[in-house]
Design a protein around this motif. Structure first.
Motif, PDB file in Angstrom:
ATOM      1  N   ARG A 125       0.714  -1.201   0.078  1.00 22.39           N
ATOM      2  CA  ARG A 125       0.015   0.016   0.086  1.00 22.39           C
ATOM      3  C   ARG A 125       0.884   1.324  -0.022  1.00 22.39           C
ATOM      4  NH1 ARG A 125      -4.919  -1.310  -1.812  1.00 22.39           N
ATOM      5  NH2 ARG A 125      -5.717  -3.278  -0.517  1.00 22.39           N
ATOM      6  N   ASN A 126       0.251   2.352  -0.482  1.00 24.25           N
ATOM      7  CA  ASN A 126       0.895   3.609  -0.493  1.00 24.25           C
ATOM      8  C   ASN A 126       0.493   4.344   0.941  1.00 24.25           C
ATOM      9  OD1 ASN A 126       2.095   4.086  -3.095  1.00 24.25           O
ATOM     10  ND2 ASN A 126       0.046   4.230  -3.738  1.00 24.25           N
ATOM     11  N   VAL A 127       1.758   4.652   1.813  1.00 21.56           N
ATOM     12  CA  VAL A 127       1.345   5.042   2.922  1.00 21.56           C
ATOM     13  C   VAL A 127       2.070   6.517   3.211  1.00 21.56           C
ATOM     14  CG1 VAL A 127       1.798   4.728   5.600  1.00 21.56           C
ATOM     15  CG2 VAL A 127       1.564   2.873   3.802  1.00 21.56           C
ATOM     16  N   LEU A 128       1.298   7.465   4.049  1.00 18.71           N
ATOM     17  CA  LEU A 128       1.719   8.746   4.121  1.00 18.71           C
ATOM     18  C   LEU A 128       2.727   8.694   5.263  1.00 18.71           C
ATOM     19  CD1 LEU A 128       1.733  11.757   3.302  1.00 18.71           C
ATOM     20  CD2 LEU A 128      -0.501  12.081   4.910  1.00 18.71           C
ATOM     21  N   THR A 129       3.896   8.942   4.994  1.00 20.35           N
ATOM     22  CA  THR A 129       4.890   9.033   6.042  1.00 20.35           C
ATOM     23  C   THR A 129       5.331  10.606   6.098  1.00 20.35           C
ATOM     24  OG1 THR A 129       7.002   8.664   4.988  1.00 20.35           O
ATOM     25  CG2 THR A 129       5.626   6.614   5.386  1.00 20.35           C
ATOM     26  N   ASP A 130       6.435  10.924   7.248  1.00 20.20           N
ATOM     27  CA  ASP A 130       6.779  12.100   7.228  1.00 20.20           C
ATOM     28  C   ASP A 130       7.830  12.613   6.094  1.00 20.20           C
ATOM     29  OD1 ASP A 130       8.801  10.682   8.384  1.00 20.20           O
ATOM     30  OD2 ASP A 130       8.936  11.954  10.196  1.00 20.20           O
ATOM     31  N   LYS A 131       8.170  11.584   5.360  1.00 24.00           N
ATOM     32  CA  LYS A 131       9.162  11.774   4.347  1.00 24.00           C
ATOM     33  C   LYS A 131       8.501  11.559   3.015  1.00 24.00           C
ATOM     34  CE  LYS A 131      13.140  10.072   6.773  1.00 24.00           C
ATOM     35  NZ  LYS A 131      13.583  11.427   6.972  1.00 24.00           N
ATOM     36  N   GLY A 132       7.120  11.881   3.137  1.00 18.95           N
ATOM     37  CA  GLY A 132       6.394  11.762   1.573  1.00 18.95           C
ATOM     38  C   GLY A 132       5.535  10.458   1.802  1.00 18.95           C
ATOM     39  N   VAL A 133       5.137  10.045   0.457  1.00 24.48           N
ATOM     40  CA  VAL A 133       4.432   8.840   0.357  1.00 24.48           C
ATOM     41  C   VAL A 133       5.253   7.902  -0.178  1.00 24.48           C
ATOM     42  CG1 VAL A 133       2.414   7.809  -1.121  1.00 24.48           C
ATOM     43  CG2 VAL A 133       2.290  10.112  -0.316  1.00 24.48           C
ATOM     44  N   GLN A 134       5.165   6.604   0.694  1.00 26.56           N
ATOM     45  CA  GLN A 134       5.858   5.442   0.322  1.00 26.56           C
ATOM     46  C   GLN A 134       5.385   4.360   0.104  1.00 26.56           C
ATOM     47  OE1 GLN A 134       8.571   6.042   3.828  1.00 26.56           O
ATOM     48  NE2 GLN A 134      10.205   5.673   2.656  1.00 26.56           N
ATOM     49  N   LYS A 135       5.418   3.289  -0.774  1.00 28.31           N
ATOM     50  CA  LYS A 135       5.057   2.099  -0.874  1.00 28.31           C
ATOM     51  C   LYS A 135       5.487   1.001  -0.007  1.00 28.31           C
ATOM     52  CE  LYS A 135       4.078   1.068  -5.274  1.00 28.31           C
ATOM     53  NZ  LYS A 135       2.633   1.390  -5.303  1.00 28.31           N
ATOM     54  N   LEU A 136       4.811   0.825   0.944  1.00 30.18           N
ATOM     55  CA  LEU A 136       5.373  -0.191   2.047  1.00 30.18           C
ATOM     56  C   LEU A 136       4.445  -1.545   2.057  1.00 30.18           C
ATOM     57  CD1 LEU A 136       5.367   2.170   5.229  1.00 30.18           C
ATOM     58  CD2 LEU A 136       7.062   1.856   3.476  1.00 30.18           C
ATOM     59  N   MET A 137       5.194  -2.607   2.444  1.00 24.67           N
ATOM     60  CA  MET A 137       4.691  -3.836   2.547  1.00 24.67           C
ATOM     61  C   MET A 137       3.848  -3.827   4.058  1.00 24.67           C
ATOM     62  SD  MET A 137       5.093  -6.566   0.385  1.00 24.67           S
ATOM     63  CE  MET A 137       6.769  -6.991   0.044  1.00 24.67           C
ATOM     64  N   VAL A 152       1.674  -0.838  14.398  1.00 26.86           N
ATOM     65  CA  VAL A 152       0.198  -0.362  13.838  1.00 26.86           C
ATOM     66  C   VAL A 152       0.556   0.917  13.276  1.00 26.86           C
ATOM     67  CG1 VAL A 152      -1.983  -0.006  14.230  1.00 26.86           C
ATOM     68  CG2 VAL A 152      -0.630  -2.033  15.638  1.00 26.86           C
ATOM     69  N   VAL A 153       0.068   0.876  11.893  1.00 27.96           N
ATOM     70  CA  VAL A 153       0.013   2.141  11.072  1.00 27.96           C
ATOM     71  C   VAL A 153      -1.300   2.930  11.099  1.00 27.96           C
ATOM     72  CG1 VAL A 153       0.169   3.090   8.826  1.00 27.96           C
ATOM     73  CG2 VAL A 153       1.616   1.192   9.265  1.00 27.96           C
ATOM     74  N   PRO A 154      -1.455   4.075  11.261  1.00 30.12           N
ATOM     75  CA  PRO A 154      -2.779   4.869  11.479  1.00 30.12           C
ATOM     76  C   PRO A 154      -3.490   4.525  10.325  1.00 30.12           C
ATOM     77  CG  PRO A 154      -1.089   6.257  12.183  1.00 30.12           C
ATOM     78  CD  PRO A 154      -0.181   4.974  11.749  1.00 30.12           C
ATOM     79  N   GLY A 155      -4.954   4.477  10.277  1.00 31.22           N
ATOM     80  CA  GLY A 155      -5.427   3.756   9.189  1.00 31.22           C
ATOM     81  C   GLY A 155      -5.736   4.917   8.226  1.00 31.22           C
ATOM     82  N   SER A 156      -5.518   6.496   8.713  1.00 31.08           N
ATOM     83  CA  SER A 156      -5.500   7.308   7.932  1.00 31.08           C
ATOM     84  C   SER A 156      -4.330   7.690   6.923  1.00 31.08           C
ATOM     85  CB  SER A 156      -6.019   8.676   8.867  1.00 31.08           C
ATOM     86  OG  SER A 156      -4.720   8.914   9.832  1.00 31.08           O
ATOM     87  N   ALA A 157      -3.302   7.004   7.516  1.00 27.83           N
ATOM     88  CA  ALA A 157      -1.857   7.285   6.708  1.00 27.83           C
ATOM     89  C   ALA A 157      -1.989   6.225   5.593  1.00 27.83           C
ATOM     90  CB  ALA A 157      -0.775   6.955   7.661  1.00 27.83           C
ATOM     91  N   GLY A 171      -2.660  14.713   5.952  1.00 29.74           N
ATOM     92  CA  GLY A 171      -3.375  13.800   6.895  1.00 29.74           C
ATOM     93  C   GLY A 171      -2.264  13.277   7.933  1.00 29.74           C
ATOM     94  N   VAL A 172      -2.908  12.356   8.639  1.00 31.70           N
ATOM     95  CA  VAL A 172      -1.920  11.823   9.787  1.00 31.70           C
ATOM     96  C   VAL A 172      -0.738  10.974   9.325  1.00 31.70           C
ATOM     97  CG1 VAL A 172      -1.968  10.412  11.971  1.00 31.70           C
ATOM     98  CG2 VAL A 172      -3.721  11.813  11.479  1.00 31.70           C
ATOM     99  N   ALA A 173       0.503  11.361   9.428  1.00 26.13           N
ATOM    100  CA  ALA A 173       1.584  10.676   8.935  1.00 26.13           C
ATOM    101  C   ALA A 173       1.837   9.557   9.729  1.00 26.13           C
ATOM    102  CB  ALA A 173       2.865  11.516   8.440  1.00 26.13           C
ATOM    103  N   PHE A 174       2.319   8.637   9.159  1.00 31.05           N
ATOM    104  CA  PHE A 174       3.052   7.575   9.956  1.00 31.05           C
ATOM    105  C   PHE A 174       4.569   7.693  10.054  1.00 31.05           C
ATOM    106  CE2 PHE A 174       4.967   2.867   9.357  1.00 31.05           C
ATOM    107  CZ  PHE A 174       4.816   2.747  10.695  1.00 31.05           C
ATOM    108  N   ALA A 175       4.678   7.908  11.466  1.00 34.77           N
ATOM    109  CA  ALA A 175       6.263   8.584  12.015  1.00 34.77           C
ATOM    110  C   ALA A 175       6.465   8.208  13.246  1.00 34.77           C
ATOM    111  CB  ALA A 175       6.345  10.130  11.661  1.00 34.77           C
ATOM    112  N   ALA A 176       7.764   8.036  13.486  1.00 36.64           N
ATOM    113  CA  ALA A 176       7.905   7.916  14.818  1.00 36.64           C
ATOM    114  C   ALA A 176       7.907   9.168  15.846  1.00 36.64           C
ATOM    115  CB  ALA A 176       9.773   7.451  15.058  1.00 36.64           C
TER     116      ALA A 176
END
Length: 609
Positions: A125-137, A152-157, A171-176
């Motif tokens: 899936r494409n995931v919104l992170t604080d480094k932009g959109v990344q395609k993650l497994m 766990v990845v926020p659903g909105s990301a 939206g809410v980014a997936f970030a540490a």
């Protein structure tokens, strides 16, 4: 989820639901004090014993759970489905999934397995992170999207629709975790972690050991949830699925799910292994990423292409580890120390390559140990991860939290500690800053009167004095401290928003030195002739001052402890509980007796020897 470790050490077998541990109230509480593995430094003993109160004070019946048999084959126990739902032979499906996983352009479902109504699904899936959109497994575990096995990845990301690369969605980014203003960033700002435990939680002893490990090695402190709006909740993970949690503090319940069983045959994990798993998941809650996800990872570890997994389920588990994406996180929470092969946050990459249910090779190796840099060489070192927190783990946590406003809490001096915001509570309520029951013309909201309230709060954490008190407007029901009667419920317009505590009490020093042992009693064990014990003195003689004063309550608690064979009481709690039949303490006789109606009872008494 530790190293794949308890997470099944990537031994690709089925982790069925964790078995409940039957544990009586007294045994569980006493274990916190007498078990050497549970010895905890620099923290209030009262907090130690209260932390599992809500969980262990309720009667429980061990759950009956299915146990898989050795002759139960994947072909008959699991329905293996492809991305379009069509049943395929396992070899064909495995080939198809490997192709989709390797396709850099593919987005969607790669494959899944299902057992007992629980589905484990692998998606890209494409995931919104604080480094932009990344395609993650990602793994789909129930309603959770999970990255790298247990985060766990926020659903909105998770971006399910189309978007333009030059105009990514917000939206809410997936970030540490990162160091923001107090209460704004996903870090536990003052190092206090309120928590609760589900009533059927698998791993009570392991949880106690994990908390002890953190409190011994770090400044973080775990306290029972007492009305806190943001807190950690420990629950069992579903059958087949892994331990997991989110990354950093989030508003509301921060759920940590723990898988308490290892293997297709229902073999239980040891308390030591479960403790390591819980420590790993708490590390994520504190904002730590996996060590092997650092942006400099490829300098230190390499994929061993000669070590591959057997079968569809093994592939799904192995694919939890993203082989391509790293550095999805804020740099402030990434390169905190030198690379730590033994980190508690590093996976062990043991793989089952022949399908017998046991790990036999490591899919990743330490680059520097490989002759001529060849990761397939048997001489390569494939050992990773440790049994718990390493020195670099602790260093990384302190570096992550050192930029916070209350950075002093994360230093080496434990003689002073600052509490802030929602963590300043007593009996489920925020604390009123004014002393109640004051003398005529005495202002209980200033000077020594206000400091007395802070002192009493600090005593519950093993300190004797409060200072640097700040308040904030907050109208509502609060806990107030009465000069004579102790803690009471009050209606107030302000609450304490910050307070620092200092001077560890003599009793706390003796506890840490091991010269004092304590036993906690909880209602309904605090009884006389099966009646609740009134907090006020009874009779007409032998009473000094107000019969319900804090001092007289202490005398009643001492008498109860003596009746149970202990020396005296070091702490006690009372609360409203109206009724017609109470037991009371009569100082004239030095005994308890029936006393008639009452309004308040003892709910907790800590006795010491």
């Amino acid at each position: 989820m530790r190293t794949f470790l308890a997470l099944i050490a990537v031994v690709f077998t089925f982790p069925f639901a964790a078995a409940a541990q039957d544990c009586s109230t007294r045994d569980c509480l006493n274990n916190l004090r007498t078990n050497p593995a549970s010895v905890r430094n620099r923290i209030s003993d009262l907090a130690v014993k209260k932390r599992l109160q809500s969980r262990i004070s309720r009667a429980r019946v061990p759950a009956v759970r299915p146990v898989a048999r050795r002759d139960a084959a994947l072909a008959t126990d699991l329905r293996v489905i492809s991305r379009n739902g069509k049943l395929l032979k396992e070899g064909e499906l495995l080939k198809d999934m490997r192709r989709l996983a390797a396709d850099k352009e593919f987005t969607g479902v790669i494959g899944s397995v299902e057992s007992n109504g629980v589905t484990l699904q692998l998606e890209k899936r494409n995931v919104l992170t604080d480094k932009g959109v990344q395609k993650l497994m990602l793994s789909k575990m129930g309603e959770d999207y999970v990255y790298d096995g247990d985060i766990v990845v926020p659903g909105s990301a998770v971006l399910m629709g189309e978007f333009l690369a030059e105009n990514p969605p917000s939206g809410v980014a997936f970030a540490a975790g990162h160091a923001g203003g107090f209460g704004d960033g996903p870090l536990w700002d003052d190092g206090i972690l309120p928590f609760e435990v589900s009533v059927d939680f698998c791993c009570l002893t392991a949880l106690t050991q994990a908390i002890a490990a953190y409190e011994t090695a770090t400044p973080f402190r775990f306290v029972p949830r007492d009305g806190h709006a943001t807190y950690i909740r420990f629950e069992n993970s579903e059958p087949l699925l892994s331990s997991r949690t989110q990354l950093g503090k989030q508003p509301g319940a921060n759920v940590v799910k723990i898988q308490g069983f290892l293997g297709f045959f229902g073999a239980p994990l040891s308390n030591a292994a479960l403790s390591q798993t819980i420590q790993h998941e708490i590390g994520h809650e504190l904002g730590l990423i996996h060590e092997h996800l650092r942006s400099d990872r490829d300098t230190f570890i390499a994929r061993n292409p000669s070590c591959t997994t057997a079968g569809v389920f093994g592939f799904l588990r192995a694919a939890w580890i993203d082989l391509t994406q790293v550095a999805f996180t804020d740099a402030a929470a990434e390169l905190l120390t030198e690379y730590d092969f033994d980190s508690m946050m590093h996976y062990a990459f043991l793989v089952d390559s022949d399908g017998d249910g046991f790990g036999d090779c490591s899919s990743w190796v330490r680059v520097q140990t490989c002759p001529d840099g060849d990761p397939t060489d048997p001489a390569c070192d494939g050992s990773f991860a440790s049994a718990g927190l390493t020195a670099l783990d602790v260093e990384g946590l302190l570096a992550l939290y050192s930029a916070l406003p209350i950075a002093s809490n994360f230093g080496t001096d434990d003689e002073v500690r600052t509490f802030a915001g929602d963590n300043i509570r007593h009996r489920g309520r925020r604390i009123d800053p004014c002393l109640h029951g004051t003398q005529l013309f005495e202002n209980g909201c200033i000077g020594n009167s206000a400091t007395r309230v802070a002192d009493e709060f600090c005593k519950t954490f093993g300190y004797s004095e409060g200072f640097n008190i700040e308040t904030e407007p907050m109208l509502g029901q609060h806990s107030g401290f009465h000069r004579l009667n102790g803690w009471i419920n009050v209606l107030g317009a302000d609450a304490i928003s910050s307070v620092s505590c200092r001077n560890v009490t003599i009793n706390e020093q003796n506890i840490l030195a091991g010269t004092v042992t304590e036993t906690i009693f909880l209602e309904p064990d605090i009884r006389f002739d099966n009646l609740p014990i009134d907090r006020c003195m009874h009779g007409t003689t032998g009473i000094t001052g107000d019969r319900c004063s804090n001092g007289n309550q202490g005398r009643i608690a001492d008498a109860f402890c003596a009746s149970q064979g202990h020396t005296d009481a070091s702490a006690f709690e009372t609360d409203f509980f109206g009724g017609f039949n109470f037991a009371g303490f009569f100082p004239s006789s030095g005994n308890f007796a029936h006393a008639g109606p009452g309004l308040d009872r003892f709910t907790e008494i800590t006795c010491r020897d």
